[in-house]
Every structure is written in C-alpha cells, then in structure tokens.
Design an enzyme around this catalytic site. Sequence first.
Site, PDB file in Angstrom:
ATOM      1  N   HIS A   2      -2.224   4.281  -1.191  1.00  0.00           N
ATOM      2  CA  HIS A   2      -2.220   4.360   0.235  1.00  0.00           C
ATOM      3  C   HIS A   2      -1.097   3.061   0.356  1.00  0.00           C
ATOM      4  O   HIS A   2      -2.084   2.101   1.297  1.00  0.00           O
ATOM      5  CB  HIS A   2      -4.061   4.169   0.773  1.00  0.00           C
ATOM      6  CG  HIS A   2      -3.911   4.098   2.338  1.00  0.00           C
ATOM      7  ND1 HIS A   2      -2.778   4.433   2.891  1.00  0.00           N
ATOM      8  CD2 HIS A   2      -4.721   3.414   2.645  1.00  0.00           C
ATOM      9  CE1 HIS A   2      -3.735   4.072   3.908  1.00  0.00           C
ATOM     10  NE2 HIS A   2      -4.676   4.248   3.530  1.00  0.00           N
ATOM     11  N   CYS A  23      -4.408   2.112   9.013  1.00  0.00           N
ATOM     12  CA  CYS A  23      -3.647   3.060   7.919  1.00  0.00           C
ATOM     13  C   CYS A  23      -3.100   4.309   8.953  1.00  0.00           C
ATOM     14  O   CYS A  23      -2.866   5.591   8.585  1.00  0.00           O
ATOM     15  CB  CYS A  23      -5.026   3.808   7.034  1.00  0.00           C
ATOM     16  SG  CYS A  23      -5.616   2.304   7.063  1.00  0.00           S
TER      17      CYS A  23
END
Lengths: 384, 384
Positions: free
Chosen positions: B333, B84
């Site tokens: 995301h 991420c």
Amino acid sequence: MPKDVAVIGVGQSAFVRGYQGSIRELAFEAFREAMQDAAITVKDVGASVVCSAPEYDKQRTPSGLIAEYLGLNPQPTFIVENVCSSSTSGIRVAYGLIKSGLHDVVVVLGFQKMSEITSADSQERMGRGADIMFESPFGTLMPAYYAMHARGHFAKYGTTEEDLALIRVKAASYGVLNEKAVYRKAVTLEQAMEAGPVCSPLKVFDCCANADGASCVIMASADKAKEICKEPVYILGLGAATAPMNVTGRTTFAGLDCARLAAKEAYEMAGVGPQDIDVAEVHDCFTIAEMMAYEMLGFAEPGKGPELIRNRETYKEGKIPVNVDGGLLSKGHPIGATGGSQVRTIVLQLRNKAGAIQVPGAEIGLVHNIGGVGIYGNVIIFGR
Amino acid sequence: MPKDVAVIGVGQSAFVRGYQGSIRELAFEAFREAMQDAAITVKDVGASVVCSAPEYDKQRTPSGLIAEYLGLNPQPTFIVENVCSSSTSGIRVAYGLIKSGLHDVVVVLGFQKMSEITSADSQERMGRGADIMFESPFGTLMPAYYAMHARGHFAKYGTTEEDLALIRVKAASYGVLNEKAVYRKAVTLEQAMEAGPVCSPLKVFDCCANADGASCVIMASADKAKEICKEPVYILGLGAATAPMNVTGRTTFAGLDCARLAAKEAYEMAGVGPQDIDVAEVHDCFTIAEMMAYEMLGFAEPGKGPELIRNRETYKEGKIPVNVDGGLLSKGHPIGATGGSQVRTIVLQLRNKAGAIQVPGAEIGLVHNIGGVGIYGNVIIFGR
C-alpha cells in the site's frame, strides 16, 4: 466572455506573526466571514478544497480536521497544494468541480500557520522546495532565487535598486490602510534604500515576511449564484502553467515564463487583454516579483516595468492599480492563504466595496499568484 | 449513463519494499507504461495532477519536480492529497478539469516512497493523521482504528476472526498471480489464524504493508478519447464523502459512513446498482476493511458480508469478484499510488486484458478507495 462560475463569498483572517490559536481556529476565522458574506449555511456547500503547504503543519491531512471543525461533513474534502499558489490552484480545481456539474457550491479554504515551526526550520523546508538532489544541496533559499531574477532584470534592462524600493514604498502606503495586514507603517524611499541586505541586491524591505493566516473563497455555479447572491463576481478566465523546478531549465532571469503563459491563457479564455484590467493583485513576495509581473501580465512591455512604478501608474490613481491592499509585502505571506486573500481584494473591488482603496468603476480584475521558486503560475480574471 | 470522460491509459510500477531509485524515477516507471498504453506524447497532455501524501517525501512540492522529469512542462501541475485516497481524489479533480473544458487530457500520477523514512517515523506520522490535539496523543495508530471496527462488526453481527482470515486467503491466492505485488505467496487459513497479533483481533495477515510504488491514470474527454483510443473505459459515476476525523463523531463501528455515502452517490450518477457491478477493487488496508466494503457498497446486506466470503462469492468465479489482483493485502500500500493501481486493474478487466484474473465479460467495474482512519471515501464506477 464565460460566466459559468462565480464567487459568492470571500473572507480572510487577520494575517499575523505568531497566531495563538490552532489551525482549525485560524481556518474558521476566514470561513465564518466568507459564509456570512455569502449568506449560506453549511448544508448549501457541496465540497471543500483545503489549500495548505504541508511542511508547516504538525497535523497530517488537515483537510479532514478542518472540514469537521467547520461542520462540512459529510461533504468531500481534500488538499490541493503547490506551495505559495495553492489557493489559486484550489480555485482552478473548484471551477472544474462546479462547471462539470459535480457540485453547485464549493468552499476553497487556504491557510498557513507558519509559526508552527521555527524560522530556521521554515528556511530549511523552503530550501527543500527546490530539487533536493541537484539544487537545494547548494543552499539556495528563496531570496537568492529572486535576487538572481533581480540581477537578470538589472543586467538586461538597466533596472535599479531604487526602482525596486519604489514598489515597497507603494505597498507600504496601502498597508497603512489594511486592518488585516502584518505591516501597517509607511516606508520612505530612504528607509527602503538604507535597509540591510538579505541577498544582494534585495534588502529587508524588498522581501515579504512569513505570516499566519487564512482565506476563504466560496464559489458557485452561475445558476446557483443568481439564485442566492446579489453581487456575484464571475470567473472570466483562468490560466495556469509550470516552469522547470531546476533554475537551469529557466529560459530567462528577467521574467517568469509560468506567469507569462498563464496570463496568455487567462486573457484568451476571458476574451480581454491587459488594457482591459481595471485593478490587479500580483504576487509580490519580493519587489522584483512585482516588477516582473508588470511585464509578464502585459501591463508594460518587457523592460518597461520600472517606468510604470516611477510614473506611479500602479498606484490607485494610475493607469493600472496593482496591490492596492498592500500586497504580500505589507500583508505578510501565509503561503496557503495568499491567493485567496488576493481574490478577496479583487472581489471587493468589483463589488465597489473596497473602501479607502476602491478603484472607481472597477469592472474587470486580475489575480496573479506564483508558487515555488517561480515554478507555478496561476492567473485568474474576474468580472462583474 | 454519463460517458463524458474516459480513461485512455493506465500504468503501474512494481510495488516493492525499499525502492532503490528516487521518487522521480519511481513516478516515471508508472508514467512510461501509461503513456505507452495511451499511445500519446507529452504534447498531448494538458495538465498533471500529482497525488502523494507529503509526510513521506523529503522533496517539498514534488509535483513540480516530477512534471519536469516527465517532460510535462509548461503544463500546469499541483498536488491533490487526502492520504490513502489521494489518487482517486486526483481522478475526481481531473474529471472536473476535463468535463469543464479546461483540459482535454490529464495525467493523474500517484506515488509514494514510504521507505524514505524509517518504519518508526512512518508510524508516528500516520498517528498524526488523526486529530493531533484530541486523538493522536492517546497513541492510536491505524491497526488500532481498524481493530475497533473489527470489534464493532464482531459484536453487532457475530463475525469471526476466521471470516477475516478467509479474506486474506483469497487475497493471497491472487497475489500469487500479480507480478507487481510485494507478497506473492499463498496463505492458508491456518497460517492466517496462527499469525501473531498486531492489534487484537487483527493479526499480521489481516494487515497490509507499507510499500513504495507509483501508478498513472491518463484521462481524456470522450471526444478526444474516441479520436485517439481504441478501447476507452468511461467514468460512469463518481461519489465522495468525508466522515468526522475524530472517531467520537463516528455513527457506527460496524461500517464506514464515508464509503456508504460515496457509493450511493456514484451509483446514482451512473444509474446502476450493486447488482450491476461485474468486478470491484476495494480498499483492503485491513481484512475488516474489505468486509465492511462488501456491506457499504451493497454487495451484501449489513451483517451479511461474512457469508459472501464464506461462500467464495468474492472470488473470480463468484457473484461479485473483489480484489482479484490481490488487493492492498498482497500488493502492498504505497498510499498515494494505491487508488490508481485499483483503477488500472478495473480498466484492464473492462478491456478484457486482465489475463489470468480476467472476469469473463466484465462490463461495469467499481473502485472503492478510503483515506485516513476511515475519513475519506471515494467510489468510482467505470464502464466500457
């Protein structure tokens, strides 16, 4: 000749088929050797760059796992990857991190445990290293790409299957001496010529093999290197280039543009030319790849690569010794680790610590590492 | 205050659920916008750094594919990845490549098409982002890790579920204004509190969603930026740290060491403190993640994060506006793209071009991007 960043430690695990430990243990084998070589502790390390092609790892984001296991927390870590040239791209990244002043010491750790998946799965995933929309549906795998290059070289320059076989004979003659290589038996010209086909004109002995292994290169700023290291080996030049992934975008099959452009850049940065290189490690995933490297790196004019090997000029005693550690053909090719292993050989050569394969008086060395189907080219020039 | 490297262009695709094109097309959407923003051509670009977590890609080594599609051959390209936080690690790498003098202009392209695989497969692969030998066999997935952090924060500081819900209410109020966000509906406190559980105490509205998307950040040396860019935004400070992958190695569940250490480093490099930050983008993969970020970044003392949100101090009109673009909670995301999207928001703010969400007079901005289960922390400080 820039001398801003140095290699202060190198390490390598044995390259094997079917490593029995985990990836963290495999990584540790190379790391321990490099840390002992550099004579530093984990507290001296500013960051780690982990190089691994993800298609072989069950562990996602292995950089965090490996950094923890090696005691490299809380220093930053991340993956740098472009398949077979991952660890030389990692070295390029580490060069930037160090020269920019972000870190003094960076560990570049390359590994691959290709035996985590089956050989058939490995082939399938390598296939998906080509464009999955327009190219891999046709089923072209790595040997086929390099077979196309072999045919291209044969057609343009009259190169023969025997010329390629001579490259394997040379590689095997040095593999015998390399304790960390998978293949340590001599190969005769007859054996190489009589081996079964993989993808014509490439035969079994023209191809390197998958392997499990790890390599580690520890780099430092010149100031730090002078402070802690007796024998720093400096990075004099770096070059990198990328060719189109689709083979239809290739300008020639008799060479690799990415290597030619990367070499040009590295020579310019280092202020040297092919004639100044005392010893080289080139990416011989296939014998034809070494043949093309001779020409892309300027060791021979285009089309004159075969003469180099026929005249044994790339043997240790020749004009330009190439892959005197046995190359990928003998060592095996654990893809994330391969570039670091090449760098280790050159660093040992420039320290005059290469033992039986030492090229006397070697002062400037070169590493040529290619990723994907001739897509990514990295060339790095090292000097004392 | 170092001003050696600047951002000269930013771009982002819409973040969506179930993008219908290919990854090359997705990447192009962000790239085109950033190139138009920077007003440069592909010939000006020295290298591209592609950021993507490989577990979602059918295409292996997608950097080569994307570089070819974007017209970025023969410039070097490779993958930088730590899940991420991949694209802020890419920015760190690009900073090194530029400040070291290897390249003048570098494109950092982050993308993720998470819908290439099923939601169940996505969960399984996220699980393998934890130690596959000692941790993921227990089935702990991302919400469970952050639920542990929420329980830790609750136990130590008396934080409540309502405090977390307030963070989602704020995020949603800005998501309404973000044309590129997945979720553009307001959420009331009641809705957030009554939502079903994901992993207690985290409920549906405490969690961000997977998405498909791409971001692009174009960086240049200060000299080059001055020459070609009217509104360069400089990188003033970078910090990065890694925590042990195994949660047993964590020193606390009421915070994230990797973020705290990265922030400290970034502040020191920039020569500023939390009180100097005019606007921030933090990694709110879960509401508790934003709460911890308030404290790790020094916007509030440890345990005082809840007061910030209760007093609306992280709204646009507050003391320290946070995630006024809606955050990951609203935008979704797409993991490789997320950090670059955060950077885009901050760059637009510092150019005074953020429209309805503009923080008046913003001069210094901060990005906080976390990778893995609280493993990788990147903090970057930007200034005009």
